[in-house]
Scaffold this active site. Sequence first.
Site, PDB file in Angstrom:
ATOM      1  N   SER A  13      -6.264   4.706   8.646  1.00 14.22           N
ATOM      2  CA  SER A  13      -6.809   4.196   7.316  1.00 14.22           C
ATOM      3  C   SER A  13      -6.108   3.317   6.653  1.00 14.22           C
ATOM      4  CB  SER A  13      -6.899   5.352   6.431  1.00 14.22           C
ATOM      5  OG  SER A  13      -7.175   5.236   5.231  1.00 14.22           O
ATOM      6  N   ARG A  37     -12.707  12.583   4.034  1.00 10.36           N
ATOM      7  CA  ARG A  37     -11.388  13.352   3.816  1.00 10.36           C
ATOM      8  C   ARG A  37     -10.822  13.936   2.508  1.00 10.36           C
ATOM      9  NH1 ARG A  37      -7.672   8.894   5.491  1.00 10.36           N
ATOM     10  NH2 ARG A  37      -5.878  10.516   5.463  1.00 10.36           N
ATOM     11  N   LYS A  53      -7.259  -1.261   7.046  1.00  8.88           N
ATOM     12  CA  LYS A  53      -7.561  -1.625   5.553  1.00  8.88           C
ATOM     13  C   LYS A  53      -6.688  -2.948   5.563  1.00  8.88           C
ATOM     14  CE  LYS A  53      -7.213   1.562   2.716  1.00  8.88           C
ATOM     15  NZ  LYS A  53      -7.595   3.136   2.890  1.00  8.88           N
ATOM     16  N   HIS A  95       0.939  -1.223   0.000  1.00 12.51           N
ATOM     17  CA  HIS A  95       0.024  -0.079   0.056  1.00 12.51           C
ATOM     18  C   HIS A  95       0.923   1.347   0.023  1.00 12.51           C
ATOM     19  CE1 HIS A  95      -4.219   1.467   0.557  1.00 12.51           C
ATOM     20  NE2 HIS A  95      -3.431   2.383   1.197  1.00 12.51           N
ATOM     21  N   ASP A 153     -13.503   3.105   7.255  1.00  8.87           N
ATOM     22  CA  ASP A 153     -12.622   3.591   6.496  1.00  8.87           C
ATOM     23  C   ASP A 153     -13.042   4.002   5.235  1.00  8.87           C
ATOM     24  OD1 ASP A 153      -9.901   4.580   5.729  1.00  8.87           O
ATOM     25  OD2 ASP A 153     -10.236   2.859   4.337  1.00  8.87           O
TER      26      ASP A 153
HETATM   27  N1  URA Z   1      -3.875   5.664   1.700  1.00 12.51           N
HETATM   28  C1  URA Z   1      -5.042   5.489   2.222  1.00 12.51           C
HETATM   29  O1  URA Z   1      -5.568   4.350   2.375  1.00 12.51           O
HETATM   30  N2  URA Z   1      -5.288   5.955   3.193  1.00 12.51           N
HETATM   31  C2  URA Z   1      -4.687   7.341   3.697  1.00 12.51           C
HETATM   32  O2  URA Z   1      -5.298   7.971   4.395  1.00 12.51           O
HETATM   33  C3  URA Z   1      -3.639   7.738   2.980  1.00 12.51           C
HETATM   34  C4  URA Z   1      -3.653   6.960   1.792  1.00 12.51           C
END
Ligand code: URA
Length: 443
Positions: A183, A168, A187, A82, A161
């Site tokens: 976040s 956001r 996930k 990620h 999220d």
């Molecule tokens: N990627 C995400 O999944 N969440 C964030 O807050 C920032 C980048």
Amino acid sequence: MNMVEIITKKKLGGALSPDEIKYFVDGAATGSVPDYQLAALLMAIRLRGMTAEETTALTLAMLKSGDVADLSAIPGIKVDKHSTGGVGDTTTLILAPLVAACGVPVAKMSGRGLGHTGGTLDKLESIPGLSVSLSEKAFVDQVNRIGLAVIGQTGSLAPADKALYALRDVTATVDSLPLIASSIMSKKLASGADAIVLDVKTGSGAIMHTLEGSLELARAMVAIGALAEKPVTAVITGMAQPLGTHVGNALEVKDAIDVLSGRTKGDLLAVSLLLGSHMLTLAGAAKDPAEAEIQLRRALDSGAGLEKLRQMIGAQGGDPRVCDDLSRLPQPAVRRRVTVGRGGYVDAMDTTALGLAAQAMGAGRLRKTDALDYSVGFILPVRIGDRVERDTELCTLCARSEAEADAAERAIRAAITFSEEPPARPKLWEAVVTADGTRMNET
Ligand code: URA
């Protein structure tokens, strides 16, 4: 307990209890707390911050707001990756097929654009016909069949999220360490992976602009991973300029195909290989990142990586012929070549401003419900440290109209500065952070 009390407490700089955090997180997941109260609380968190305990409680509450994917039907160690978000940063579309071509299954859940940064799902959806909404069973079956699937987070995983992320994006509350860490980690823990590679960006186009901020974010996420007993490797990579030369959804798919076809080398390939090599190492497919990189380069040179991407696009309903005929991707109404107009060296870029320029052209969202134009964005062949002349191409704009091309040209010119002396070229990566500590790039 009610939302006004919770917002007030955070507005005054207080620390929220795990129960208060659970209250608003559950409210975000079920829709029982309205967006305007969540937006106010997000801004209070953005301005007042959170303690490490609050960030952990927020991550766990978001994780528990939904299900945890069960990937046990896929044999082997599943490693997810990620990014904290960048501009022209399309490493997933390159490393996921390469890692899968090396025999390591990639079951990846990706996100949409956030603020000035692009999102893998939006890029994938620019491929005609491609769907990123697969059931968990179809997702697992596809990975078992072809070794690779990249989809959106299913509705049942970390739904809090999903709700907060969309808010956001449009309330200027993206750049908050506790909100980013919770976040991403909620996930990733919900996605059922056995190990995680995090690409934490740093520089003018990153959510965290400074190296100190990026290190703090990386360490916070590695610590959450350790609590959950998941190996996490965080690589801090440079975002002083867009990573690839293309910015925009279909344009970044083109960039990825060019890299996988061997036509484009450069920073996007180098960072994809770096992150992919940590994925192969965590999966136990190589003894160290150096050995892993040799495997990835073999998959690149043989065309096996591009073939994996073709297979994935076809399996998810898309037109795999885009891999061989880029004109099948969405094409812009206006294309304009812009020259630098002066001699010198490319000195610096305000990469967030470049991301915002692409967003304003229609590549990103300003409101939750905005539809994207997949064809728009720009190609920026110049890199920091390059020598340029009057006629050197600064960028090629891909726009919906001449007026939008004019606005983008002004924004891009304002975002790039030039000097008479050559500046140092930015580093590709700055540090690797694991539970064992931090290794800085001393080169
Ligand atoms: N990627 C995400 O999944 N969440 C964030 O807050 C920032 C980048």
